[in-house]
Design an enzyme around this catalytic site. Structure first.
Site, short mmCIF file in Angstrom:
data_model
loop_
_atom_site.label_atom_id
_atom_site.label_comp_id
_atom_site.label_asym_id
_atom_site.label_seq_id
_atom_site.Cartn_x
_atom_site.Cartn_y
_atom_site.Cartn_z
N SER A 207 0.81 -1.22 0.00
CA SER A 207 0.00 0.00 0.00
C SER A 207 0.85 1.27 0.00
O SER A 207 0.37 2.32 -0.45
CB SER A 207 -0.96 0.00 1.19
N HIS A 253 1.25 5.11 4.29
CA HIS A 253 0.36 5.53 3.21
C HIS A 253 0.64 6.96 2.79
O HIS A 253 0.74 7.27 1.60
CB HIS A 253 -1.10 5.40 3.67
#
Length: 303
Positions: A207, A253
């Site tokens: 991610s 992220h």
């Protein structure tokens, strides 16, 4: 009486074959076996080869290979590597590596010897008395962590996003430039985890890289003057997911998002002349800056 020798030309590749045909480019005599249709007349095999060598490779708007980008080879390779690592993790970690270990409504898998060996962790003492982490010299964790996942659900979420967005971006940039965005975003997200998370807090997952792809597709479409209104909700949804779900690495992220934006800007807005050189220099400088941050963090952790 002997016959006079024939004055009819012979094919330059088949000396025993008379012909009245000739190459429209070099004018050498060619027989029907050797002639190739051309825009005007016919060409010999040698001129056809020379023409292919002199043709310029089709490039996309950012200097990458147009044909290779449409093949999606980089995205498929990355997905294949992630799946193989997941298989190894399940083999060594057992059923709990697949799902049911807690986190994300109980759907995430447990850590395994594979995740333990490659996840981002700054500095931690293990029960056997050993010390592991990036600050302990295990710098490879900043790379390997982007190929590790805690369970199949974690893997599927990231690989689905990679397949949808990555295929489009690879077609726009070509494999090499797409890989530069992907790995810089993933590496940058892992550096952000190392820098901002507690030294003994582990994290892993693709991610960090896929968040970089989300912002990349918005930047690239704006650069190409294409509509981005349908992409903003995708970014907002993933940010809500990041801040709304426990045990999600916000630092990773957001770090991947920031570095992915920087890398994409370098690749999308570098202009001719010397566009490729500018792109390479920009990406190298970004990588050097990330390495410098990681070195600073290491010196900060070490006693």
């Amino acid at each position: 009486m002997s016959e006079a020798p024939s004055k009819t030309p012979v094919c330059y590749r088949h000396p025993d074959t008379e012909t009245l045909l000739s190459c429209s480019r070099c004018e050498k005599p060619i027989c029907p076996k050797c002639m190739n249709d051309a825009t005007v007349g016919y060409q010999c095999p040698d001129c056809v080869k020379d023409g292919r060598r002199s043709q310029r490779r089709a490039l996309n708007a950012f200097g990458g290979s147009l044909a290779a980008g449409r093949g999606g080879y980089a995205v498929r390779t990355i997905i294949g590597i992630n799946v193989l690592v997941m298989v190894a993790s399940v083999i060594l970690g057992g059923p709990k590596a697949i799902a049911g270990a807690g986190g994300f409504f109980g759907l995430l898998g447990a850590g395994t010897p594979v995740t333990d060996a490659g996840e981002v962790i700054g500095w931690a003492s293990y029960p056997d008395g050993s010390v592991h982490g990036i600050a302990a010299g295990e710098w490879y964790r900043l790379i390997t962590a982007m190929f590790l996942h805690y369970g199949v659900v974690h893997l599927l979420l990231n690989m689905t996003l990679l397949l949808q967005i990555g295929t489009y971006l690879e077609s726009r940039f070509g494999p090499a430039r797409f890989l530069a965005i992907y790995f810089l975003a993933g590496f940058g997200g892992n550096v952000a985890c190392y820098l901002l998370q507690p030294a003994n807090q582990p994290s892993a997952g693709a991610s960090t890289a896929t968040f970089g792809l989300i912002i990349a597709i918005i930047i690239v479409n704006r650069r190409l003057m294409l509509d981005t209104s349908s992409l903003v909700p995708l970014l907002v949804t993933n940010l809500l997911f990041t801040f709304g779900i426990p045990q999600v690495s916000k630092e990773g992220h957001l770090g991947g998002l920031a570095v992915g934006a920087a890398a994409t800007t370098v690749l999308a807005y570098s202009r001719l002349p010397h566009r490729t050189a500018k792109q390479v220099v920009g990406c190298v400088l970004l990588l050097v800056a990330l390495i410098a941050i990681a070195i600073w963090r290491t010196n900060d952790i070490l006693p």
